[in-house]
Design a protein around this motif. Structure first.
Motif, PDB file in Angstrom:
ATOM      1  N   ALA A  87       0.831  -1.201   0.000  1.00  0.00           N
ATOM      2  CA  ALA A  87       0.000   0.000   0.000  1.00  0.00           C
ATOM      3  C   ALA A  87       0.867   1.253   0.000  1.00  0.00           C
ATOM      4  CB  ALA A  87      -0.909  -0.002   1.238  1.00  0.00           C
ATOM      5  N   ARG A  88       0.376   2.279  -0.629  1.00  0.00           N
ATOM      6  CA  ARG A  88       1.119   3.523  -0.675  1.00  0.00           C
ATOM      7  C   ARG A  88       1.198   4.139   0.719  1.00  0.00           C
ATOM      8  NH1 ARG A  88      -1.979   7.102  -4.788  1.00  0.00           N
ATOM      9  NH2 ARG A  88      -3.682   6.215  -3.603  1.00  0.00           N
ATOM     10  N   PRO A  89       2.256   4.914   1.028  1.00  0.00           N
ATOM     11  CA  PRO A  89       2.334   5.588   2.318  1.00  0.00           C
ATOM     12  C   PRO A  89       1.224   6.624   2.455  1.00  0.00           C
ATOM     13  CG  PRO A  89       4.042   6.384   0.830  1.00  0.00           C
ATOM     14  CD  PRO A  89       3.414   5.181   0.171  1.00  0.00           C
ATOM     15  N   LEU A  90       1.009   7.068   3.693  1.00  0.00           N
ATOM     16  CA  LEU A  90      -0.072   8.007   3.937  1.00  0.00           C
ATOM     17  C   LEU A  90       0.175   9.348   3.263  1.00  0.00           C
ATOM     18  CD1 LEU A  90      -0.715   7.211   7.691  1.00  0.00           C
ATOM     19  CD2 LEU A  90      -2.229   6.726   5.782  1.00  0.00           C
ATOM     20  N   GLY A  91       1.422   9.693   3.048  1.00  0.00           N
ATOM     21  CA  GLY A  91       1.732  10.939   2.358  1.00  0.00           C
ATOM     22  C   GLY A  91       1.711  12.131   3.297  1.00  0.00           C
ATOM     23  N   SER A  92       1.940  13.312   2.731  1.00  0.00           N
ATOM     24  CA  SER A  92       2.040  14.526   3.530  1.00  0.00           C
ATOM     25  C   SER A  92       0.659  14.986   3.976  1.00  0.00           C
ATOM     26  CB  SER A  92       2.718  15.633   2.723  1.00  0.00           C
ATOM     27  OG  SER A  92       1.981  15.904   1.546  1.00  0.00           O
ATOM     28  N   LEU A  93       0.631  15.697   5.098  1.00  0.00           N
ATOM     29  CA  LEU A  93      -0.613  16.239   5.618  1.00  0.00           C
ATOM     30  C   LEU A  93      -0.895  17.576   4.943  1.00  0.00           C
ATOM     31  CD1 LEU A  93      -0.073  15.557   9.424  1.00  0.00           C
ATOM     32  CD2 LEU A  93      -1.604  14.324   7.895  1.00  0.00           C
ATOM     33  N   PRO A  94      -2.099  17.795   4.479  1.00  0.00           N
ATOM     34  CA  PRO A  94      -2.418  19.089   3.868  1.00  0.00           C
ATOM     35  C   PRO A  94      -2.304  20.201   4.899  1.00  0.00           C
ATOM     36  CG  PRO A  94      -4.417  17.816   4.240  1.00  0.00           C
ATOM     37  CD  PRO A  94      -3.264  16.903   4.519  1.00  0.00           C
ATOM     38  N   GLY A  95      -1.616  21.258   4.543  1.00  0.00           N
ATOM     39  CA  GLY A  95      -1.438  22.351   5.484  1.00  0.00           C
ATOM     40  C   GLY A  95      -0.336  22.111   6.493  1.00  0.00           C
ATOM     41  N   GLY A  96       0.354  20.953   6.396  1.00  0.00           N
ATOM     42  CA  GLY A  96       1.447  20.666   7.325  1.00  0.00           C
ATOM     43  C   GLY A  96       0.955  20.252   8.699  1.00  0.00           C
ATOM     44  N   GLY A  97       1.812  20.403   9.676  1.00  0.00           N
ATOM     45  CA  GLY A  97       1.476  20.049  11.039  1.00  0.00           C
ATOM     46  C   GLY A  97       1.815  18.612  11.372  1.00  0.00           C
ATOM     47  N   ARG A  98       1.425  18.186  12.572  1.00  0.00           N
ATOM     48  CA  ARG A  98       1.703  16.848  13.082  1.00  0.00           C
ATOM     49  C   ARG A  98       0.414  16.255  13.638  1.00  0.00           C
ATOM     50  NH1 ARG A  98       5.535  18.883  17.475  1.00  0.00           N
ATOM     51  NH2 ARG A  98       4.028  20.582  17.258  1.00  0.00           N
ATOM     52  N   LEU A  99       0.156  15.024  13.251  1.00  0.00           N
ATOM     53  CA  LEU A  99      -1.066  14.347  13.668  1.00  0.00           C
ATOM     54  C   LEU A  99      -0.740  13.357  14.770  1.00  0.00           C
ATOM     55  CD1 LEU A  99      -4.110  14.179  12.905  1.00  0.00           C
ATOM     56  CD2 LEU A  99      -3.515  12.199  11.509  1.00  0.00           C
ATOM     57  N   LEU A 100      -1.483  13.432  15.860  1.00  0.00           N
ATOM     58  CA  LEU A 100      -1.347  12.510  16.983  1.00  0.00           C
ATOM     59  C   LEU A 100      -2.321  11.366  16.786  1.00  0.00           C
ATOM     60  CD1 LEU A 100       0.034  12.084  19.762  1.00  0.00           C
ATOM     61  CD2 LEU A 100      -1.815  13.449  20.767  1.00  0.00           C
ATOM     62  N   VAL A 101      -1.824  10.134  16.869  1.00  0.00           N
ATOM     63  CA  VAL A 101      -2.607   8.947  16.537  1.00  0.00           C
ATOM     64  C   VAL A 101      -2.435   7.903  17.633  1.00  0.00           C
ATOM     65  CG1 VAL A 101      -3.018   7.144  14.817  1.00  0.00           C
ATOM     66  CG2 VAL A 101      -2.216   9.395  14.082  1.00  0.00           C
ATOM     67  N   THR A 102      -3.508   7.187  17.958  1.00  0.00           N
ATOM     68  CA  THR A 102      -3.393   6.020  18.820  1.00  0.00           C
ATOM     69  C   THR A 102      -3.791   4.781  18.035  1.00  0.00           C
ATOM     70  OG1 THR A 102      -5.638   6.357  19.699  1.00  0.00           O
ATOM     71  CG2 THR A 102      -3.807   7.252  20.973  1.00  0.00           C
ATOM     72  N   GLY A 103      -3.044   3.713  18.227  1.00  0.00           N
ATOM     73  CA  GLY A 103      -3.301   2.423  17.616  1.00  0.00           C
ATOM     74  C   GLY A 103      -2.707   1.401  18.557  1.00  0.00           C
ATOM     75  N   ASP A 104      -1.641   0.732  18.122  1.00  0.00           N
ATOM     76  CA  ASP A 104      -0.812  -0.025  19.057  1.00  0.00           C
ATOM     77  C   ASP A 104       0.179   0.953  19.651  1.00  0.00           C
ATOM     78  OD1 ASP A 104      -2.066  -2.412  18.654  1.00  0.00           O
ATOM     79  OD2 ASP A 104      -0.643  -3.161  17.185  1.00  0.00           O
ATOM     80  N   GLY A 105      -0.252   1.675  20.674  1.00  0.00           N
ATOM     81  CA  GLY A 105       0.554   2.737  21.254  1.00  0.00           C
ATOM     82  C   GLY A 105       0.161   4.084  20.688  1.00  0.00           C
ATOM     83  N   ALA A 106       0.932   5.110  21.074  1.00  0.00           N
ATOM     84  CA  ALA A 106       0.701   6.469  20.578  1.00  0.00           C
ATOM     85  C   ALA A 106       1.771   6.806  19.548  1.00  0.00           C
ATOM     86  CB  ALA A 106       0.740   7.469  21.730  1.00  0.00           C
ATOM     87  N   TRP A 107       1.355   7.492  18.488  1.00  0.00           N
ATOM     88  CA  TRP A 107       2.244   7.790  17.363  1.00  0.00           C
ATOM     89  C   TRP A 107       2.098   9.248  16.958  1.00  0.00           C
ATOM     90  CZ3 TRP A 107       4.661   3.670  14.388  1.00  0.00           C
ATOM     91  CH2 TRP A 107       4.333   2.375  14.831  1.00  0.00           C
ATOM     92  N   LEU A 108       3.153   9.735  16.267  1.00  0.00           N
ATOM     93  CA  LEU A 108       3.088  11.014  15.577  1.00  0.00           C
ATOM     94  C   LEU A 108       3.262  10.765  14.091  1.00  0.00           C
ATOM     95  CD1 LEU A 108       5.116  13.638  17.666  1.00  0.00           C
ATOM     96  CD2 LEU A 108       2.659  13.247  17.586  1.00  0.00           C
TER      97      LEU A 108
END
Length: 389
Positions: A87-108
């Motif tokens: 699968a393709r990577p998620l790619g860049s976030l529109p407008g930049g910034g950093r997204l906080l994610v929880t799944g198996d642990g916490a991620w940026l």
């Protein structure tokens, strides 16, 4: 082509065929997340691709037959290389910034799409300006920097810690432990009890420096009080089935239930407020509110509605609930929703389908389904928790 060869080809199972079908469905669904007319494009040489593919398939089958191998074997490997690619990577976030994610642990997830795991945490929330992250793990609450370094850690008796929320100035963190609501200073000091029992809905800080906190009691009444102690009052109305609490601005507190949105005007003094529902909005019959979130500018309210197995993302005025626009409609049930820091994009999780919906809230850009989310943050469903600059 002989009858025997055709029968052998037809009977050959091609590895990756199911994945190809799912990928095709994802592409089509993403393209039609919000139908809109498109201009006709000029025909190009790319229309020859299907004929080239057919020719290559025929050559692959013929070559393998000449070599004495089963024709389906060569075709299967060739097709697998095309349709079963990673699968393709998620790619860049529109407008930049950093997204906080929880799944198996916490991620940026950073602005260019790179992932960084903060640690084995259950829940997470950004501090103002994205300087720190409040994370929880069992009975522990901690503050870590964006690199994952622990600044302080607190162990609290009474159950699992969850739903941490920073105050607008970053000097306080409200959180739930078991059925109770507590507050601690941003440096880990001064932890204290605010309410022995509170509904399992995240508390909401008033968007100013007063450290005024709103929460729901188990019976569904709204309570407003100073986080460091002092007066507090309970609203006159009750919202037993409330799913969300938030502020449109410092004067209007919003409550969402599965079927209604309410606007409460509590006044400026939590020790002497006369709460009353100033406005409410009933969703149409057959629809259900799944989530709500106020934009960073507080000019828009994003509302997720479930309508006959479809999640609809609408924008409304947070003070009058007047409709602004319908942003997207997609199959599946949405759950977690976060605004981009520039207030121009929203990400919605579709946990059962292992996808996110990325939608622009202005302009003509089409919504996109991000299918590379599944497995990117571990085996658990990935949930967006906050978007910071």
């Amino acid at each position: 082509m002989s009858i025997d060869l055709r029968e052998r080809l037809a009977a050959t199972a091609i590895p990756g065929a199911d994945a190809a079908r799912r990928h095709t469905a994802d592409v089509v669904e993403s393209a039609f997340a919000q139908p809109r007319p498109t201009r006709r494009r000029r025909r190009s040489r790319h229309r020859l691709v299907p004929f080239v593919v057919a020719a290559l398939v025929a050559l692959a089958g013929g070559a393998s037959a000449i070599a004495g191998a089963g024709p389906g074997h060569a075709i299967a490997h060739w097709v697998r290389d095309i349709v079963a690619a990673p699968a393709r990577p998620l790619g860049s976030l529109p407008g930049g910034g950093r997204l906080l994610v929880t799944g198996d642990g916490a991620w940026l997830l950073d602005s260019v799409g790179a992932r960084h795991r903060l640690g084995d945490y259950d829940d997470a929330a950004w501090s103002p300006h994205g300087l720190y992250v409040a994370v929880t793990s069992g009975p522990e609450l901690a503050a870590v920097d964006p690199g994952g370094a622990v600044r302080w850690r607190l162990t609290v008796a009474g159950g699992s810690v969850r739903r941490p929320r920073w105050s607008p100035d970053g000097y306080r963190i409200a959180y739930r432990v078991g059925d109770s609501l507590r507050v601690v200073a941003g440096d880990g000091s001064g932890d204290h009890l605010v309410a022995r029992r509170a509904m399992a809905v995240a508390p909401a800080w008033r968007p100013d420096r007063s450290h005024t906190l709103a929460w729901l009691t188990p019976g569904g009444t709204v309570f407003l009080g100073r986080a460091d102690g002092g007066g507090g009052r309970v609203a006159s109305a009750m919202y037993r089935d409330a799913i969300w609490l938030g502020w449109a601005d410092r004067r209007h507190l919003l409550v969402a239930t599965p079927t209604q949105l309410f606007s409460i005007h509590p006044g400026s003094d939590p020790g002497n407020w006369q709460a009353s529902t100033r406005r409410d909005w009933h969703v149409p019959r057959g629809e259900t509110i799944l989530a709500a979130a106020v934009s960073p500018s507080r000019l828009r309210l994003a509302v997720l509605l479930e309508r006959a197995g479809t999640t609809v993302l609408e924008l409304r005025d947070p003070r009058t609930f007047a409709p602004v626009r319908t942003v997207a409609a997609v199959r599946g049930t949405g759950r977690d929703m976060v605004w981009a820091p520039d207030g121009r994009h929203v990400i919605v999780s579709l946990p059962r389908r292992g996808r996110w919906l990325l939608a622009a809230t202005s302009g003509s850009a089409r919504p996109r389904l991000l299918t590379a989310v599944a497995g990117a943050f571990g085996t658990r469903a990935a949930a967006p928790r906050g978007w910071a600059r």
